[in-house]
Design an enzyme around this catalytic site. Structure first.
Site, PDB file in Angstrom:
ATOM      1  N   TYR A  73       0.874  -1.172   0.000  1.00  0.00           N
ATOM      2  CA  TYR A  73       0.000   0.000   0.000  1.00  0.00           C
ATOM      3  C   TYR A  73       0.910   1.221   0.000  1.00  0.00           C
ATOM      4  O   TYR A  73       1.320   1.734   1.048  1.00  0.00           O
ATOM      5  CB  TYR A  73      -0.929   0.010   1.216  1.00  0.00           C
ATOM      6  N   PHE A 224     -13.100  -4.353   0.742  1.00  0.00           N
ATOM      7  CA  PHE A 224     -14.104  -3.539   0.038  1.00  0.00           C
ATOM      8  C   PHE A 224     -15.439  -3.515   0.801  1.00  0.00           C
ATOM      9  O   PHE A 224     -16.508  -3.704   0.211  1.00  0.00           O
ATOM     10  CB  PHE A 224     -14.314  -4.040  -1.396  1.00  0.00           C
ATOM     11  N   PRO A 225     -15.402  -3.257   2.114  1.00  0.00           N
ATOM     12  CA  PRO A 225     -16.644  -3.286   2.912  1.00  0.00           C
ATOM     13  C   PRO A 225     -17.639  -2.203   2.517  1.00  0.00           C
ATOM     14  O   PRO A 225     -18.836  -2.340   2.762  1.00  0.00           O
ATOM     15  CB  PRO A 225     -16.148  -3.078   4.350  1.00  0.00           C
ATOM     16  N   LEU A 226     -17.100  -1.129   1.899  1.00  0.00           N
ATOM     17  CA  LEU A 226     -17.986  -0.040   1.458  1.00  0.00           C
ATOM     18  C   LEU A 226     -18.140  -0.056  -0.050  1.00  0.00           C
ATOM     19  O   LEU A 226     -18.450   0.965  -0.659  1.00  0.00           O
ATOM     20  CB  LEU A 226     -17.407   1.309   1.928  1.00  0.00           C
ATOM     21  N   GLY A 227     -17.911  -1.205  -0.636  1.00  0.00           N
ATOM     22  CA  GLY A 227     -18.070  -1.306  -2.081  1.00  0.00           C
ATOM     23  C   GLY A 227     -16.975  -0.583  -2.831  1.00  0.00           C
ATOM     24  O   GLY A 227     -17.170  -0.174  -3.982  1.00  0.00           O
ATOM     25  N   GLY A 228     -15.808  -0.443  -2.174  1.00  0.00           N
ATOM     26  CA  GLY A 228     -14.712   0.292  -2.797  1.00  0.00           C
ATOM     27  C   GLY A 228     -14.107  -0.414  -3.998  1.00  0.00           C
ATOM     28  O   GLY A 228     -13.233   0.139  -4.647  1.00  0.00           O
ATOM     29  N   PRO A 232     -20.078  -0.724  -6.403  1.00  0.00           N
ATOM     30  CA  PRO A 232     -20.344   0.272  -5.370  1.00  0.00           C
ATOM     31  C   PRO A 232     -21.634  -0.016  -4.611  1.00  0.00           C
ATOM     32  O   PRO A 232     -22.529  -0.692  -5.120  1.00  0.00           O
ATOM     33  CB  PRO A 232     -20.457   1.586  -6.152  1.00  0.00           C
TER      34      PRO A 232
HETATM   35  N1  LIG Z   1      -7.050  -8.496   0.786  1.00  0.00           N
HETATM   36  C1  LIG Z   1      -7.312  -7.748  -0.268  1.00  0.00           C
HETATM   37  O1  LIG Z   1      -7.195  -8.165  -1.425  1.00  0.00           O
HETATM   38  C2  LIG Z   1      -7.780  -6.340  -0.062  1.00  0.00           C
HETATM   39  C3  LIG Z   1      -8.317  -5.624  -1.141  1.00  0.00           C
HETATM   40  C4  LIG Z   1      -8.775  -4.352  -0.914  1.00  0.00           C
HETATM   41  C5  LIG Z   1      -8.714  -3.805   0.349  1.00  0.00           C
HETATM   42  N2  LIG Z   1      -8.178  -4.508   1.387  1.00  0.00           N
HETATM   43  C6  LIG Z   1      -8.163  -3.974   2.772  1.00  0.00           C
HETATM   44  O2  LIG Z   1      -9.502  -3.703   3.119  1.00  0.00           O
HETATM   45  C7  LIG Z   1      -9.608  -2.345   3.567  1.00  0.00           C
HETATM   46  C8  LIG Z   1     -10.985  -1.819   3.237  1.00  0.00           C
HETATM   47  O3  LIG Z   1     -11.174  -1.806   1.841  1.00  0.00           O
HETATM   48  P1  LIG Z   1     -11.116  -0.480   0.947  1.00  0.00           P
HETATM   49  O4  LIG Z   1     -10.479   0.605   1.704  1.00  0.00           O
HETATM   50  O5  LIG Z   1     -10.565  -0.807  -0.345  1.00  0.00           O
HETATM   51  O6  LIG Z   1     -12.577  -0.231   0.532  1.00  0.00           O
HETATM   52  P2  LIG Z   1     -13.883   0.279   1.174  1.00  0.00           P
HETATM   53  O7  LIG Z   1     -13.669   0.441   2.636  1.00  0.00           O
HETATM   54  O8  LIG Z   1     -14.963  -0.520   0.623  1.00  0.00           O
HETATM   55  O9  LIG Z   1     -14.032   1.699   0.509  1.00  0.00           O
HETATM   56  C9  LIG Z   1     -13.073   2.660   0.540  1.00  0.00           C
HETATM   57  C10 LIG Z   1     -13.527   3.725  -0.461  1.00  0.00           C
HETATM   58  O10 LIG Z   1     -14.709   4.356   0.020  1.00  0.00           O
HETATM   59  C11 LIG Z   1     -14.434   5.712   0.329  1.00  0.00           C
HETATM   60  N3  LIG Z   1     -15.053   5.965   1.638  1.00  0.00           N
HETATM   61  C12 LIG Z   1     -14.642   5.577   2.862  1.00  0.00           C
HETATM   62  N4  LIG Z   1     -15.499   5.972   3.806  1.00  0.00           N
HETATM   63  C13 LIG Z   1     -16.486   6.618   3.162  1.00  0.00           C
HETATM   64  C14 LIG Z   1     -17.675   7.271   3.592  1.00  0.00           C
HETATM   65  N5  LIG Z   1     -18.017   7.323   4.883  1.00  0.00           N
HETATM   66  N6  LIG Z   1     -18.477   7.842   2.653  1.00  0.00           N
HETATM   67  C15 LIG Z   1     -18.147   7.799   1.347  1.00  0.00           C
HETATM   68  N7  LIG Z   1     -17.037   7.191   0.871  1.00  0.00           N
HETATM   69  C16 LIG Z   1     -16.211   6.617   1.775  1.00  0.00           C
HETATM   70  C17 LIG Z   1     -12.944   5.862   0.325  1.00  0.00           C
HETATM   71  O11 LIG Z   1     -12.573   7.117  -0.156  1.00  0.00           O
HETATM   72  P3  LIG Z   1     -11.825   8.181   0.810  1.00  0.00           P
HETATM   73  O12 LIG Z   1     -10.484   7.600   1.099  1.00  0.00           O
HETATM   74  O13 LIG Z   1     -11.776   9.401  -0.024  1.00  0.00           O
HETATM   75  O14 LIG Z   1     -12.670   8.307   2.027  1.00  0.00           O
HETATM   76  C18 LIG Z   1     -12.509   4.780  -0.644  1.00  0.00           C
HETATM   77  O15 LIG Z   1     -12.597   5.252  -1.963  1.00  0.00           O
HETATM   78  C19 LIG Z   1      -8.474  -1.639   2.841  1.00  0.00           C
HETATM   79  O16 LIG Z   1      -8.155  -0.385   3.407  1.00  0.00           O
HETATM   80  C20 LIG Z   1      -7.392  -2.667   2.938  1.00  0.00           C
HETATM   81  O17 LIG Z   1      -6.768  -2.594   4.224  1.00  0.00           O
HETATM   82  C21 LIG Z   1      -7.722  -5.774   1.185  1.00  0.00           C
END
Ligand SMILES: NC(=O)c1ccc[n+]([C@@H]2O[C@H](COP(=O)([O-])OP(=O)(O)OC[C@H]3O[C@@H](n4cnc5c(N)ncnc54)[C@H](OP(=O)(O)O)[C@@H]3O)[C@@H](O)[C@H]2O)c1
Length: 297
Positions: A73, A224-228, A232
């Site tokens: 990261y 991707f808990p927030l559909g990142g 989405p």
């Molecule tokens: N094992 C794997 O393959 C893998 C893959 C992906 C992720 N991960 C881990 O899982 C964690 C969580 O996943 P993630 O960060 O990718 O995705 P996520 O939590 O689903 O979503 C993050 C996205 O949503 C936005 N966001 C966050 N809070 C928000 C809110 N309250 N309102 C609107 N948008 C919001 C963020 O943008 P902003 O930053 O601008 O808020 C970012 O674009 C990662 O940080 C990582 O540690 C692991």
């Protein structure tokens, strides 16, 4: 679950309750994912490291004691592990930092290959060095590309990590982006304390795997808990429940995850202080049976 999760004196993250990771590490079920600190996306513009440090410190103030990271990261010299170290070292005794190894970064900064067993020691050492610790609390073997889990054997790679655990470099092991067969294969080699797979309110393909984890005392940690990722979260689909609770879409998506299993650990990722506050406030939301029915449980 802690008994005082609704008391005003507890932190927002603590309101989500606790899980005993690996039988010896109590973690709050609302944690933090560090992937978005260096950049919003792998190829996105680099983010201000001072903001990342502020987000990490605020997350801990809000009660987070489980941070998910990875050596890869990083963006243009801003490295999530180094931000964690700068923000939080010397680490509190109760802080659990989980990291992952397996993916290799291409020159474009995007994970584009997988390390074989012989490369894993070096990747574990990279994490030890950048985090500034002698032993990593939890290391996931992350397998497969960006698609669905399943396929290749994880045995050789997981056995290599199990050796590093036996040497004392790693406390606990996990697996990421796996199917049930790969999980079973890993568990035959060494204990698995956590599974990290893609899962959220609109992406429930792993509900049986999650139930298996819950039954066996293994943490289920959605990425991707927030559909990142690719799908989405649909604000319209959640609108009835967000209105009922005076909550945001992100908060209901997190509350749904926390309600889906007591073994589920949420690690929402953000580089924004405002989003962090919003996400942590989800710990107080208790979805009703009717809410869950509306969300299609
Ligand atoms: N094992 C794997 O393959 C893998 C893959 C992906 C992720 N991960 C881990 O899982 C964690 C969580 O996943 P993630 O960060 O990718 O995705 P996520 O939590 O689903 O979503 C993050 C996205 O949503 C936005 N966001 C966050 N809070 C928000 C809110 N309250 N309102 C609107 N948008 C919001 C963020 O943008 P902003 O930053 O601008 O808020 C970012 O674009 C990662 O940080 C990582 O540690 C692991």
């Amino acid at each position: 679950m802690t008994s005082d999760t609704n008391s005003d004196s507890v932190t927002p993250a603590a309101r989500a309750g606790e899980f005993l990771l690996g039988g010896d590490l109590p973690v709050r079920r609302l944690g933090f994912g560090a992937m978005r600190l260096p950049a919003g996306t792998f190829q996105g513009p680099v983010r201000d490291p001072e903001t990342g440090i502020a987000v990490l410190r605020r997350a801990v103030e809000l009660g987070v004691n489980h941070i998910d990271t990875a050596w890869f990261y990083r963006r243009e010299g801003v490295v999530a592990n180094e931000l964690i170290r700068a923000a939080l070292a010397p680490y509190a005794d109760d802080l659990v930092i989980a990291t992952k190894v397996g993916p290799l970064l291409g020159s474009d900064g995007i994970p584009s290959g997988e390390a074989g067993p012989a490369r894993l020691r070096g990747l574990v050492e990279d994490n030890l060095r950048t985090l500034g610790v002698d032993r990593l609390d939890l290391v996931y073997l992350r397998v497969g590309g960006m698609g669905a889990p399943g396929g290749a054997s994880v045995a050789d790679r997981f056995a290599a990590l199990a050796e590093l655990r036996a040497e004392g470099l790693i406390r606990h092991l996990g697996v990421s982006n796996v199917d049930a067969a790969q999980l079973a294969e890993a568990r035959a080699i060494a204990p698995v304390v956590a599974v990290q797979n893609n899962f959220h309110v609109h992406d429930r393909g792993d509900v049986e795997l999650m139930a298996r984890c819950e039954k066996d005392g293994i943490a289920f940690v959605p990425f991707f808990p927030l559909g990142g990722g690719h799908r989405p979260i649909d604000a319209t689909a959640l609108a009835t429940v967000t209105a009922r609770h005076g909550a945001t879409t992100a908060q209901v998506a997190l509350a749904w995850l926390l309600a889906s299993s007591p073994a589920l650990l949420a690690i929402p990722g953000t580089g924004s202080l405002d989003h962090l506050e919003e996400n942590m406030a989800a710990g107080r939301i208790r979805l009703t049976a009717d809410d869950l029915a509306v969300l299609g449980d």
